[in-house]
Design a protein around this motif. Structure first.
Motif: not given
Length: 395
Positions: A233-258
């Motif tokens: 908004n400050y720059l007056g340009v468009d915005m895009g976003m990535f979202y993380k698709r995780r594997d919630y059936t697996t836990v590696i180092d305490g978190k679900n891998p991306i």
């Protein structure tokens, strides 16, 4: 030069700056700004008692946090702070400092730095008129919410500091600023770095065109979408976003891998893209996002984060730069920067020492921080100047 309107108000107390060893270099820079500004000022009431000790060669109060051979420590003030308006500066991420524990060398952890901060506050013994803490990287800010049977470390730390008598807590780009709900009756500010990043980008890339046809701002995940929306908004340009698709059936180092980063946004082909986040930890997410943007034929990829932790080293960033995946990485000097980082051709340092000095100067004079926290006018001015320079260059 600092804002002259500060002279319209009486200082809250004699200004004192205590940069702990973790923030010594930042403290020296902040001190130089404050000394220069206040030595240049003139005022009809400068000779009054209210402005006693207003001009000094240095505002740094000498303090130490030595340790015993057992690893225990203490905080020591080497001069009086009675009646002072104290600003304690600490970098909880400075792992370069070490101490000896039974003959072994230990690198200081965030817990060690936080303990030293409490020791200095305790050494003040309530004699200062006001104690303020400037903690750029908020201690335990990544553990800001509870998702299972776990501790709420950041909330507990904030409550502990206010109970010890801290009046103001200043941090930068908190991982989730809603953590201030832990201390709703106390002053907590999460300061954005939007203006400084835009200024650094225009300085490093003077040919960049800021409009919807040539640039996009990208959030690497859903958690940082608000930050990216504000920047876009400050720059007056468009915005895009990535979202993380995780594997919630697996836990590696305490978190679900991306599993993958999925993109939501308009076409990036031929555009310069600016990835904005609060921190770079290992850097895997940012580099994966950069690769996907390049596969979508983005022109240049710039990455920016308030805190460059680089917990897995710089090799992956070196390789990404050689492969043409990234063009420039921007992080601030709010936390410790390893010397080799500063030598990288793709790295741009964003210096926040002047900004911290302005915050301290305003708070000491009890002046509103609104203009510093909402940089709309300053951003508009530098964008107008940049566009005028581009137009003149074309002519």
């Amino acid at each position: 030069m600092a804002d002259n309107r500060n002279l319209e108000t009486i200082p809250y107390g004699t200004l004192g700056l205590i940069p702990l060893s973790s923030a010594a270099s930042m403290g020296e820079k902040v001190d130089r700004y404050l000394v220069d500004w206040r030595n240049q000022r003139d005022h009809d009431y400068m000779s009054s008692l209210f402005f006693c000790d207003y001009r000094k060669d240095s505002y740094i109060v000498s303090a130490k946090t030595p340790r015993f051979g057992s690893g225990e420590g203490k905080g020591v003030l080497e001069e009086s702070v009675r009646g002072y308006d104290l600003y304690i500066l600490v970098d909880v991420c400075n792992y370069s400092l070490t101490y000896s524990l039974r003959g072994h060398v230990n690198h200081m952890s965030p817990d060690d730095h936080y303990a030293d901060l409490k020791r200095i506050i305790a050494a003040v013994e309530g004699k200062a008129r006001r104690v303020n803490v400037i903690m750029p990287f908020l201690y335990e800010s990544r553990q800001h919410k509870r998702t299972t049977r776990e501790s709420l470390d950041c909330a507990m730390a904030l409550q502990e500091l206010t109970k010890m008598g801290v009046a103001n807590i200043i941090t930068f780009d908190a991982h989730d600023p809603r953590v201030q709900n832990a201390i709703p009756g106390d002053m907590f500010e999460s300061v954005p770095c939007t203006y400084q990043f835009i200024k650094a980008l225009l300085r490093e890339e003077p040919d960049i065109v800021i409009d919807k046809d040539h640039m996009m701002v990208i959030s690497p995940d859903e958690g940082g979408m608000g930050r990216a929306v504000k920047m876009a908004n400050y720059l007056g340009v468009d915005m895009g976003m990535f979202y993380k698709r995780r594997d919630y059936t697996t836990v590696i180092d305490g978190k679900n891998p991306i599993v993958a980063h999925e993109f939501l946004g308009s076409n990036v082909e031929g555009k310069d893209v600016f990835i904005i986040d609060d921190m770079i930890s290992s850097g895997e997410s940012m580099l994966d996002v950069a690769r996907q943007l390049k596969r979508r034929k983005a022109r240049r990829v710039f990455g920016a984060a308030t805190f460059g932790l680089f917990t897995s080293g710089l090799a992956s960033f070196d390789q990404a730069y050689e492969d043409g995946v990234i063009d420039k990485i921007f992080t601030t000097n709010l936390i410790y920067q390893r010397p080799e980082l500063l030598t990288r051709p793709y790295y741009a340092n964003v210096d926040l020492s002047k900004y911290i000095a302005l915050l301290i100067d305003h708070l000491n004079h009890n002046v509103s921080l609104h203009d510093l926290l909402i940089p709309t006018d300053r951003i508009n001015r530098i964008l107008e100047k940049h566009r005028a320079a581009l137009a003149e260059g074309k002519n």
